[in-house]
Enzyme design. Structure first.
Site, PDB file in Angstrom:
ATOM      1  N   ASN A  16       0.835  -1.184  -0.186  1.00 22.10           N
ATOM      2  CA  ASN A  16      -0.085   0.147  -0.051  1.00 22.10           C
ATOM      3  C   ASN A  16       0.838   1.270  -0.008  1.00 22.10           C
ATOM      4  OD1 ASN A  16      -2.121   1.957   0.274  1.00 22.10           O
ATOM      5  ND2 ASN A  16      -2.301   1.290   2.495  1.00 22.10           N
ATOM      6  N   LYS A  18      -0.082   4.295  -0.278  1.00 25.03           N
ATOM      7  CA  LYS A  18      -0.918   5.407   0.367  1.00 25.03           C
ATOM      8  C   LYS A  18      -0.592   6.624  -0.416  1.00 25.03           C
ATOM      9  CE  LYS A  18      -0.426   2.944   4.850  1.00 25.03           C
ATOM     10  NZ  LYS A  18      -0.380   3.306   6.308  1.00 25.03           N
ATOM     11  N   HIS A 108      -9.406   0.739   5.155  1.00 24.90           N
ATOM     12  CA  HIS A 108      -8.246   1.188   5.786  1.00 24.90           C
ATOM     13  C   HIS A 108      -8.594   2.022   6.843  1.00 24.90           C
ATOM     14  CE1 HIS A 108      -4.123   2.041   6.462  1.00 24.90           C
ATOM     15  NE2 HIS A 108      -3.974   1.067   5.655  1.00 24.90           N
ATOM     16  N   GLU A 178      -5.360  -5.167  10.756  1.00 19.68           N
ATOM     17  CA  GLU A 178      -4.298  -4.050  10.939  1.00 19.68           C
ATOM     18  C   GLU A 178      -4.394  -3.525  12.237  1.00 19.68           C
ATOM     19  OE1 GLU A 178      -4.578  -0.862   8.043  1.00 19.68           O
ATOM     20  OE2 GLU A 178      -6.715  -0.865   8.571  1.00 19.68           O
ATOM     21  N   GLY A 184       2.772   2.170  11.301  1.00 16.07           N
ATOM     22  CA  GLY A 184       3.732   3.102  11.257  1.00 16.07           C
ATOM     23  C   GLY A 184       4.417   3.400  12.491  1.00 16.07           C
TER      24      GLY A 184
END
Length: 266
Positions: A16, A18, A108, A178, A184
């Site tokens: 991904n 982003k 997401h 997730e 992150g």
């Protein structure tokens, strides 16, 4: 539910991107990723690899992959619940299908947080994708507060149950767990934590769609995935791949993640 061996589900490593990479940068990154996989003699039939660029990059990525006959798959990062009409800024599943997108990420955590997307809306978006032959990668997960208040698996299981309520009884889906607290942060969930939730998600699919669908559905882990920790996740029986964020922007690192079988001990 009887556990089907992992070999029955082709692992999926999904990148991904982003909000990163313009269409020219996307061309370079896809080339580097494909070449890194080729150099490593990656078997795409054994482990599927897909990238998820921004909308503006999709046509360039499609053209490149088609022209070079790269074995990479690709998808979009979001899709509209609507087929067409007066919906400024939206992109339909029909448009993604025309661009040969295999997948689309739906729900997401960043869409949930920044755009207030609900499970019902995520379900409608997923249904729109399925109707056009695009496989939704349905994201579920909990925040640190959710984890503390409700315990492991409770929130993602309820999210998935609510999304599945909007879907047809058949049609391929991928589920991505997730843990929001890990995204992150550099701090991934442990492989045991990931397995616990992914197992609960598979049981939920079995309850709603049946054992056969549950055995066939791939469930990914996403949250600070790297080449150094992917092998641990992939040893777990209910983890069928990874939704990779920042590491997918580094072609060599992403290729190393995709080649996890080279780091997995027997």
């Amino acid at each position: 539910m009887g556990r089907t061996v992992m070999a029955d589900r082709t692992p999926l490593i999904a990148g991904n991107w982003k909000l990163n990479q313009d269409h020219l940068q996307a061309i370079a990154l896809v080339q580097k990723t494909a070449w890194a996989l080729q150099d490593g003699k990656h078997d795409h039939s054994a482990v599927e690899v897909a990238v998820f660029p921004p909308f503006t990059d999709l046509r360039s990525v499609q053209t490149l992959i088609s022209a070079e006959k790269f074995e990479l798959r690709f998808g979009a990062q979001d899709v509209s619940q609507h087929e067409s009409g007066a919906h400024t800024g939206e992109v339909s599943a029909a448009m993604l299908a025309k661009l040969e997108c295999s997948y689309v990420i739906v729900g997401h955590s960043e869409r949930r947080q920044e755009h207030g997307e609900t499970d019902a809306l995520i379900g409608k978006k997923s249904a729109a994708a399925i109707a056009r032959g695009v496989t939704p990668v349905i994201c579920v997960g909990e925040t640190a507060e959710d984890l503390e208040q409700h315990g492991a698996a409770a929130v993602p299981v309820q999210q998935l149950r609510d999304v599945l309520a909007e879907l047809p009884a058949s049609g391929e889906i991928v589920v991505a767990y997730e843990p929001v607290w890990a995204i992150g942060s550099g701090q991934a969930a442990t492989s045991a934590q990931a397995q616990q939730v992914c197992q609960a998600l598979r049981q939920t699919i079995a309850e709603v769609r049946g054992d056969e669908a549950a055995a066939a559905t791939r469930i990914l882990y996403g949250g600070s995935v790297k080449s150094g920790n992917i092998a641990g996740f992939m040893r777990e029986p209910d983890v069928d791949g990874a939704l990779v964020g920042g590491a997918s922007l580094d072609a060599a690192e992403f290729a190393a993640i995709a080649r996890f079988q080279h780091h997995v001990g027997t």
